[in-house]
Design a protein around this motif. Structure first.
Motif, PDB file in Angstrom:
ATOM      1  N   VAL A 144       4.091  11.106 -12.320  1.00 19.56           N
ATOM      2  CA  VAL A 144       3.526  12.267 -13.010  1.00 19.56           C
ATOM      3  C   VAL A 144       2.091  12.012 -13.437  1.00 19.56           C
ATOM      4  N   VAL A 145       1.858  10.909 -14.150  1.00 16.91           N
ATOM      5  CA  VAL A 145       0.500  10.679 -14.646  1.00 16.91           C
ATOM      6  C   VAL A 145      -0.459  10.408 -13.494  1.00 16.91           C
ATOM      7  N   LYS A 146       0.035   9.713 -12.485  1.00 16.24           N
ATOM      8  CA  LYS A 146      -0.849   9.439 -11.364  1.00 16.24           C
ATOM      9  C   LYS A 146      -1.128  10.706 -10.582  1.00 16.24           C
ATOM     10  N   ALA A 147      -0.161  11.621 -10.588  1.00 22.21           N
ATOM     11  CA  ALA A 147      -0.441  12.916  -9.972  1.00 22.21           C
ATOM     12  C   ALA A 147      -1.618  13.561 -10.688  1.00 22.21           C
ATOM     13  N   GLY A 148      -1.668  13.407 -12.020  1.00 22.98           N
ATOM     14  CA  GLY A 148      -2.795  13.952 -12.778  1.00 22.98           C
ATOM     15  C   GLY A 148      -4.099  13.299 -12.377  1.00 22.98           C
ATOM     16  N   ALA A 149      -4.124  11.957 -12.407  1.00 22.97           N
ATOM     17  CA  ALA A 149      -5.350  11.246 -12.043  1.00 22.97           C
ATOM     18  C   ALA A 149      -5.726  11.568 -10.603  1.00 22.97           C
ATOM     19  N   PHE A 150      -4.707  11.621  -9.745  1.00 25.88           N
ATOM     20  CA  PHE A 150      -4.928  11.934  -8.330  1.00 25.88           C
ATOM     21  C   PHE A 150      -5.610  13.288  -8.180  1.00 25.88           C
ATOM     22  N   CYS A 151      -5.078  14.299  -8.920  1.00 22.13           N
ATOM     23  CA  CYS A 151      -5.651  15.640  -8.805  1.00 22.13           C
ATOM     24  C   CYS A 151      -7.103  15.649  -9.251  1.00 22.13           C
ATOM     25  N   VAL A 152      -7.410  14.937 -10.341  1.00 23.43           N
ATOM     26  CA  VAL A 152      -8.792  14.925 -10.820  1.00 23.43           C
ATOM     27  C   VAL A 152      -9.700  14.326  -9.750  1.00 23.43           C
ATOM     28  N   VAL A 153      -9.282  13.183  -9.209  1.00 28.38           N
ATOM     29  CA  VAL A 153     -10.100  12.536  -8.191  1.00 28.38           C
ATOM     30  C   VAL A 153     -10.282  13.453  -6.990  1.00 28.38           C
ATOM     31  N   GLY A 173       4.495  16.015  -2.280  1.00 33.80           N
ATOM     32  CA  GLY A 173       3.850  17.295  -2.003  1.00 33.80           C
ATOM     33  C   GLY A 173       2.443  17.329  -2.561  1.00 33.80           C
ATOM     34  N   VAL A 174       2.265  16.842  -3.791  1.00 29.46           N
ATOM     35  CA  VAL A 174       0.928  16.779  -4.389  1.00 29.46           C
ATOM     36  C   VAL A 174       0.029  15.898  -3.525  1.00 29.46           C
ATOM     37  N   ALA A 175       0.580  14.757  -3.089  1.00 29.28           N
ATOM     38  CA  ALA A 175      -0.234  13.805  -2.338  1.00 29.28           C
ATOM     39  C   ALA A 175      -0.719  14.390  -1.019  1.00 29.28           C
ATOM     40  N   PHE A 176       0.160  15.151  -0.348  1.00 29.57           N
ATOM     41  CA  PHE A 176      -0.177  15.632   0.991  1.00 29.57           C
ATOM     42  C   PHE A 176      -0.792  17.030   0.983  1.00 29.57           C
ATOM     43  N   ALA A 177      -0.944  17.651  -0.191  1.00 30.68           N
ATOM     44  CA  ALA A 177      -1.410  19.041  -0.250  1.00 30.68           C
ATOM     45  C   ALA A 177      -2.743  19.177   0.459  1.00 30.68           C
ATOM     46  N   LEU A 215      -2.391   6.998   0.206  1.00 32.90           N
ATOM     47  CA  LEU A 215      -2.308   5.865  -0.718  1.00 32.90           C
ATOM     48  C   LEU A 215      -1.401   6.208  -1.902  1.00 32.90           C
ATOM     49  N   PHE A 216      -1.575   7.395  -2.450  1.00 26.34           N
ATOM     50  CA  PHE A 216      -0.749   7.829  -3.569  1.00 26.34           C
ATOM     51  C   PHE A 216       0.719   7.943  -3.145  1.00 26.34           C
ATOM     52  N   ALA A 217       0.961   8.576  -1.991  1.00 28.43           N
ATOM     53  CA  ALA A 217       2.327   8.716  -1.501  1.00 28.43           C
ATOM     54  C   ALA A 217       2.947   7.340  -1.265  1.00 28.43           C
ATOM     55  N   LEU A 218       2.119   6.441  -0.747  1.00 31.85           N
ATOM     56  CA  LEU A 218       2.615   5.101  -0.439  1.00 31.85           C
ATOM     57  C   LEU A 218       3.072   4.396  -1.711  1.00 31.85           C
ATOM     58  N   ILE A 219       2.256   4.468  -2.751  1.00 33.97           N
ATOM     59  CA  ILE A 219       2.613   3.753  -3.969  1.00 33.97           C
ATOM     60  C   ILE A 219       3.866   4.375  -4.597  1.00 33.97           C
ATOM     61  N   ALA A 222      -9.537   4.971  -6.874  1.00 31.38           N
ATOM     62  CA  ALA A 222      -8.368   5.014  -6.009  1.00 31.38           C
ATOM     63  C   ALA A 222      -7.577   3.716  -6.107  1.00 31.38           C
ATOM     64  N   MET A 223      -8.282   2.611  -6.138  1.00 35.98           N
ATOM     65  CA  MET A 223      -7.590   1.322  -6.252  1.00 35.98           C
ATOM     66  C   MET A 223      -6.858   1.213  -7.582  1.00 35.98           C
ATOM     67  N   HIS A 224      -7.491   1.756  -8.626  1.00 35.69           N
ATOM     68  CA  HIS A 224      -6.880   1.626  -9.944  1.00 35.69           C
ATOM     69  C   HIS A 224      -5.583   2.411 -10.042  1.00 35.69           C
ATOM     70  N   VAL A 225      -5.490   3.501  -9.285  1.00 40.37           N
ATOM     71  CA  VAL A 225      -4.228   4.251  -9.249  1.00 40.37           C
ATOM     72  C   VAL A 225      -3.107   3.313  -8.804  1.00 40.37           C
ATOM     73  N   VAL A 226      -3.402   2.499  -7.794  1.00 45.17           N
ATOM     74  CA  VAL A 226      -2.394   1.564  -7.282  1.00 45.17           C
ATOM     75  C   VAL A 226      -2.137   0.436  -8.279  1.00 45.17           C
ATOM     76  N   ALA A 227      -3.232  -0.160  -8.740  1.00 47.96           N
ATOM     77  CA  ALA A 227      -3.092  -1.335  -9.592  1.00 47.96           C
ATOM     78  C   ALA A 227      -2.343  -0.997 -10.873  1.00 47.96           C
ATOM     79  N   HIS A 228      -2.732   0.104 -11.488  1.00 45.25           N
ATOM     80  CA  HIS A 228      -2.086   0.462 -12.734  1.00 45.25           C
ATOM     81  C   HIS A 228      -0.631   0.824 -12.501  1.00 45.25           C
ATOM     82  N   ALA A 229      -0.329   1.494 -11.383  1.00 49.11           N
ATOM     83  CA  ALA A 229       1.055   1.890 -11.114  1.00 49.11           C
ATOM     84  C   ALA A 229       1.956   0.666 -11.057  1.00 49.11           C
ATOM     85  N   ALA A 230       1.542  -0.319 -10.267  1.00 49.35           N
ATOM     86  CA  ALA A 230       2.402  -1.494 -10.107  1.00 49.35           C
ATOM     87  C   ALA A 230       2.559  -2.234 -11.431  1.00 49.35           C
TER      88      ALA A 230
END
Lengths: 491, 486, 118
Positions: free
Chosen positions: B251-260, B126-130, B82-86, B331-339
């Motif tokens: 970058v910021v979503k990578a941060g939120a992604f890592c926390v999640v 890379g972060v997304a698929f780690a 999902l992160f990679a997709l966005i 997870a949804m908010h990562v997408v919503a906020h990004a767009a």
């Protein structure tokens, strides 16, 4: 022939020196020393492969069996160091031709190469020999040639730096001789393994403790253990670039190696170390080295001096792991010998290129270097990342194990220390990056990269900084093997 | 092509784009065509992975054994995809936007810009698929380093200072807190692989677990939890496309992604491993405090930056509540906020390019001159606040429902206050732009260059489209719940 | 002989070290260094000697032998010492040529003056 590889390892570079002196031509001198160092490297690799396959190789010099004769002993630990020393020796030779021509007077060039071969022979000898006194002899061979090499640097300050190092180095070597003299008086033997065996049965510990103290201080001077490091910054800063590179990558490391042999293979099996806070002292000194010397490095006016102080700090990481002395920390320590050796050679080679083009490497002259010498700047950036210990670089792997070793023990303050050292390294590496990339070059500043032969060595060194961070079969693999040897008891 | 090779190919595409950008520095048109083509290829790659992953496939492969027992490994799971997709979806419009922005503003070193930009995308993928923490950490650090040249792009004193803060806080937190946390996890658990159900359960004491959780939460400085958020406003010295894609998305979503990811796959989203109350408190505080700062900021990019800090806290808060609904909401908010946020930043950059205005107080009547830009801004604002018809409402709904499920009054109060505050800092911009008369003596200007307008309208459309068609992101977000079942 | 040999060795050791560290004159430093090294020769050789013993020549009339190994080792150490002294003196000559003095503080002052000019 193949059975004599351990002897040839030392003899090839040793005999090259007199041949060079007889021929006296700079070109021939370079050719012979290049040949010698590459042959030495090939031998080291062959020995390392053999050790990996069949285990420790013991060679009786002149067919006198140990412990009476001098034993050359190649085990996982020494094979590892032989590859490092011979590898760096070979790595800098293609670079040396142009760099030495620019930095050393032509009539002295052949002496330079002769001394270089002696220095290589001395360091390889220190590594391979299994005899306490033989270590001293090779130590002095490498030291005396090092003094000359430093004195050949540009400018008169090199002379004083060499003289000061001569005084300190000789005191260090003499302390070492006193130490092994005491050990000899107690055990009646000079062979590492034999001394270790006899020490285990000895109840009278006072001379042994005195020996431990003398050996620690003596080798501490040679390996620049804080606060015995005062000679190092001047020696590195004023020596010719090739010499700085070679010394930073190998000389201090070999002394660390000898110290490791003493601690873990000679003293540890006896009761000598019980109740003696060797580990605690080492950790305290290393902590001071890492923090204080990194901070000093940040404020140096010149790139060479900055990296010289950083070397003292990095040696601190190695001795820190020796102080913690569990499996992970020791792995980190030994791997850091190679990782830091490779990283620092890359850095000093690149700085040598800057000196060649710009005359010096002061921060004032680095402004806008990213535009004037793009490859050199990029290389320093990459090697700098390895110095910091960013993942996927060589420096990361050793710091990982050091942190793991400290965490295993629950020593969180050591974890904080290693991390703090890395952060200060960020500060000084970034000082370079900002100067190179975010400042305008002064009008009329020298531009252009160093010659291709020099760039070849630089490229290999920088590439190794990254490759050793990803493919860790050599640095971590051999370090783990060597740690097994060290912790497995008397070897 | 098999899912494994698609997953392996995906990070290589932007790396190739970076190499091309560097090689083609003498031919700008060709260079930019290559960047766009790479964007399309990457999107195709990642898009093709959606089907197999939703069908339950988890493509994984090992690149190299970095340390004994520790691989450089990749494993595509739904949330990572999902992160990679966005990131992939938004890379295309931002490349388009960059082309217009860089040319219109006459920026120097465009090749370096495109190369670093592409490398940042590669690091984010890379972060997304780690597949384990070490790989994650490696790409996390790489992301910091390759975005530094972008932040300091202008090369002046201000950029240098911003760059220092950026680096000091990001490298400082990751080295001082994140790395020790990873090593401690390794020492305790003996593995770093992301495992459904977590790897720390039963391996550490409750106190140690809480300590590790805080090390992770603050060590992941990119998640911008207060008081370690200052790098984000500092990074606003960068050109607008960088702020848009990197400091609103990658970058910021990578941060939120890592926390999640850490909470779910390392701690197992399990309240018995660690005490999550401190994390909830910090996130709630950040959420409200950053909104208050945004309310008072006059510089538009600064206001948006603090809004990002606040919105990131939504994600952290949502996952820290540990309720299944809120974890999916995170997870949804990562997408919503990004767009939504990328649209807002695009708009800010468009205003700067067309009118050279950076302050909210200068925007009176600008909406009449730039109807498309501010129309998009308005739509994205709705999404930020959480009003229909934009995707923001979906994620906020899930998060609030989760908070109710967890019966956490503090979180509910913070979410409520945050929503009001976000309306408070975004709606005045829209109001000024459309309903106030332009100041006397204002220079007449029109829209920004066409490529920029197209890009920002496209991302605004995306926020609306996702409101109506959110089945793909939602099913991927639900896939995250697999991690909560041991 | 008891421990007298050790006392002499230790006195020489400390005296040599003191001269090396305390004296600013480079030549005197080298003299101190030589004394320091010489003390180690004594330290090695003294314990190898047994009163009434002879060189290790295997013959029926001799029963006790002195240990020859320390002598051999110290021969090497002497060679090293001579080489070090020679190299040190050579460096002093070069330093004198370059700076016009062999006093350490004057040399350092000269360097600092040069730095201040630059």
């Amino acid at each position: 022939m193949l059975d004599h590889l351990p002897a040839l390892q030392v003899v090839v570079p040793l005999m090259s020196a007199p041949i060079i002196v007889l021929l006296r031509r700079p070109g021939a001198a370079w050719l012979i020393s290049t040949l010698a160092s590459f042959v030495a490297f090939a031998i080291a690799v062959a020995l390392a492969l053999r050790v990996a396959e069949t285990g420790t190789v013991s060679y009786a010099m002149g067919s006198w069996p140990p412990p009476w004769g001098i034993e050359y002993r190649v085990d996982a630990l020494s094979a590892f160091m032989l590859v490092l020393v011979a590898g760096v020796a070979a790595l800098v030779m293609p670079y040396a031709r142009r760099s030495v021509a620019a930095e050393v007077a032509e009539h002295q060039a052949y002496l330079f190469y002769a001394m270089y071969c002696l220095c290589v022979a001395g360091l390889l000898g220190m590594t391979i020999t299994g005899d306490l006194f033989n270590v001293f002899v090779f130590l002095e061979i490498s030291s005396l040639s090092t003094y000359v090499l430093i004195a050949l640097g540009r400018g008169r300050r090199a002379l004083l730096a060499a003289f000061q190092y001569l005084i300190v180095g000789t005191i260090g070597a003499t302390f070492y001789v006193i130490g092994i003299g005491l050990l000899y008086l107690v055990t009646g033997s000079l062979n590492f393994a034999d001394v270790a065996q006899r020490l285990a049965g000895i109840g009278e510990l006072r001379p042994v403790l005195a020996a431990l103290a003398f050996i620690t201080v003596g080798l501490g001077l040679k390996l620049a253990l804080f606060p015995l490091h005062q000679w190092l910054p001047n020696a590195y800063a004023f020596a010719p670039s090739v010499v700085t590179t070679f010394l930073a990558a190998t000389a201090t490391k070999v002394s660390v190696y000898v110290l490791v042999r003493f601690y873990f293979l000679v003293f540890a099996p006896s009761q000598a170390l019980e109740g003696v806070p060797v580990g605690g002292v080492l950790i305290a000194l290393s902590a001071a080295a890492i923090v204080a010397m990194s901070l000093v490095a940040v404020f140096q006016p010149d790139l060479k001096r900055m990296f010289a102080y950083s070397s003292v700090a990095q040696i601190g990481y190695v001795t820190l792991g020796l102080g913690i002395a569990n499996e992970a920390a020791l792995t980190g320590s030994l791997a850091h010998l190679v990782n830091h050796g490779v990283t620092k050679s890359a850095l000093f080679l690149l700085v040598g290129g800057i000196v060649l083009r710009g005359g010096d490497a002061s921060f004032a002259s680095l402004a806008g270097l990213g535009q004037r010498m793009p490859w050199t700047s990029f290389g320093i950036g990459v090697a700098g990342l390895s110095l910091i210990g960013v993942p996927a670089t060589a420096g990361f792997t050793s710091k990982w194990y050091l942190i793991a070793g400290a965490a295993e023990q629950g020593s969180w303050w050591i974890v904080a220390l290693v991390v703090a050292g890395s952060l200060i390294a960020v500060a000084y590496v970034w000082r370079f990056v900002e100067a190179a990339y975010l400042a305008q070059p002064p009008a009329g500043a020298a531009a252009g990269e160093p010659p291709l032969s020099m760039r070849a060595s630089e490229a290999v060194a920088v590439a190794l900084c990254v490759v050793l961070g990803l493919v860790t079969a050599f640095n971590i693999g051999f370090a783990r093997r060597a740690v097994g040897l060290l912790l497995g008891g008397a070897g | 092509m098999s899912a494994e090779s698609l997953a392996a190919l995906a990070p290589m595409v932007p790396v190739a784009a970076a190499a091309l950008a560097a090689l083609l520095h003498r031919a700008p048109n060709l260079r930019e065509a290559a960047s766009l083509a790479a964007g399309a290829v990457l999107l195709a790659c990642i898009g093709a992975l959606v089907g197999p992953v939703l069908a339950g496939e988890r493509p994984e492969f090992v690149l190299v054994e970095m340390l004994p027992g520790l691989d450089l490994a990749f494993r595509v799971e739904p949330f990572g995809l999902l992160f990679a997709l966005i990131v992939a979806v938004l890379w295309l419009p931002s490349t388009l936007y960059s082309i217009g922005y860089l040319r219109a503003n006459g920026e120097a070193k465009q090749s370096r810009f495109f190369a670093c930009f592409a490398l940042a995308i590669a690091s984010a993928i890379g972060v997304a698929f780690a597949g384990n923490l070490l790989t994650l950490f490696m790409f996390y650090e790489a992301l910091t380093l390759v975005t530094w040249p972008l932040v300091t792009h202008h090369g002046d004193e201000e950029a240098r200072r911003g760059g220092r803060t950026y680096l000091a806080l990001l490298i400082g937190t990751s080295t001082a807190l994140f790395l020790p946390a990873i090593v401690a996890t390794w020492v305790a658990a003996g593995t770093l692989d992301f495992t459904p159900g977590g790897i720390l359960r039963g391996r550490v004491s409750y106190g140690m677990g809480t300590f590790l959780l805080l090390l992770f939460a603050f060590g992941i400085g990119k998640a911008a939890l207060m008081p370690l958020h200052r790098w984000l406003p500092a990074a606003m010295v960068a050109p607008a496309p960088v702020s848009a894609l990197l400091h609103a998305v990658a970058v910021v979503k990578a941060g939120a992604f890592c926390v999640v990811k850490v909470v779910v796959y390392v701690f197992g989203a399990d309240g018995t491993v660690a005490d999550f109350t401190p994390l909830v408190t910090v996130a709630a505080f950040t959420l409200v405090a950053a909104s208050v700062v945004a309310l008072r900021a006059d510089n538009l990019k600064r206001r948006l930056a603090y809004s990002t800090v606040s919105q990131l806290a939504y994600v952290v808060l949502a996952v820290a509540l540990l309720a299944p609904l809120s974890v999916a909401g995170a997870a949804m908010h990562v997408v919503a906020h990004a767009a939504g946020k990328i649209t807002l930043f695009f708009a800010a950059g468009a205003v700067y390019t067309a009118a050279h205005k950076t302050k909210v107080s200068e925007l009176d009547g600008a909406g009449r001159r730039m109807p498309w830009t501010f129309g998009a801004f308005a739509v994205a604002s709705l999404s930020m606040i959480g009003l229909p018809p934009a995707v923001g409402v979906a994620s906020k709904w899930l998060i609030v429902a989760g908070a109710a499920q967890a019966e956490n009054a503090l979180a509910l109060a913070a979410l409520f206050a945050g929503t009001l505050l976000s309306a408070g800092y975004l709606l005045p911009v829209v109001y000024r732009a459309f309903l106030r008369a332009p100041a006397a003596g204002d220079s007449p200007h029109g829209e920004a260059p066409a490529t920029m307008v197209v890009a920002l309208v496209a991302t605004a459309t995306l926020t609306v489209a996702l409101f109506f068609r959110h089945d793909v992101p939602l099913s991927l977000a639900r896939g995250l719940l697999e991690g909560m079942r041991p | 002989m008891g421990h007298y040999a050790y006392f002499v060795a230790i006195f020489l050791m400390v005296a040599g070290l003191y001269v090396t560290v305390a004296r600013g004159n480079l030549v005197k430093k080298l003299i101190g260094l030589s004394i320091f090294q010489t003390s180690v020769y004594l330290l090695y050789i003294a314990p190898g000697k047994l009163i009434g013993a002879t060189a290790p020549i295997v013959a029926p009339q001799y029963a006790t032998y002195s240990n020859p190994l320390p002598h051999v080792l110290i021969l090497t150490a002497i060679v090293v010492g001579v080489a070090t002294l020679a190299l040190g003196l050579a460096l002093v000559v070069r330093i004198r040529e370059a700076y016009g003095t062999v006093e350490e503080d004057q040399i350092l002052a000269e360097d600092e003056r040069r730095d201040a000019d630059a």
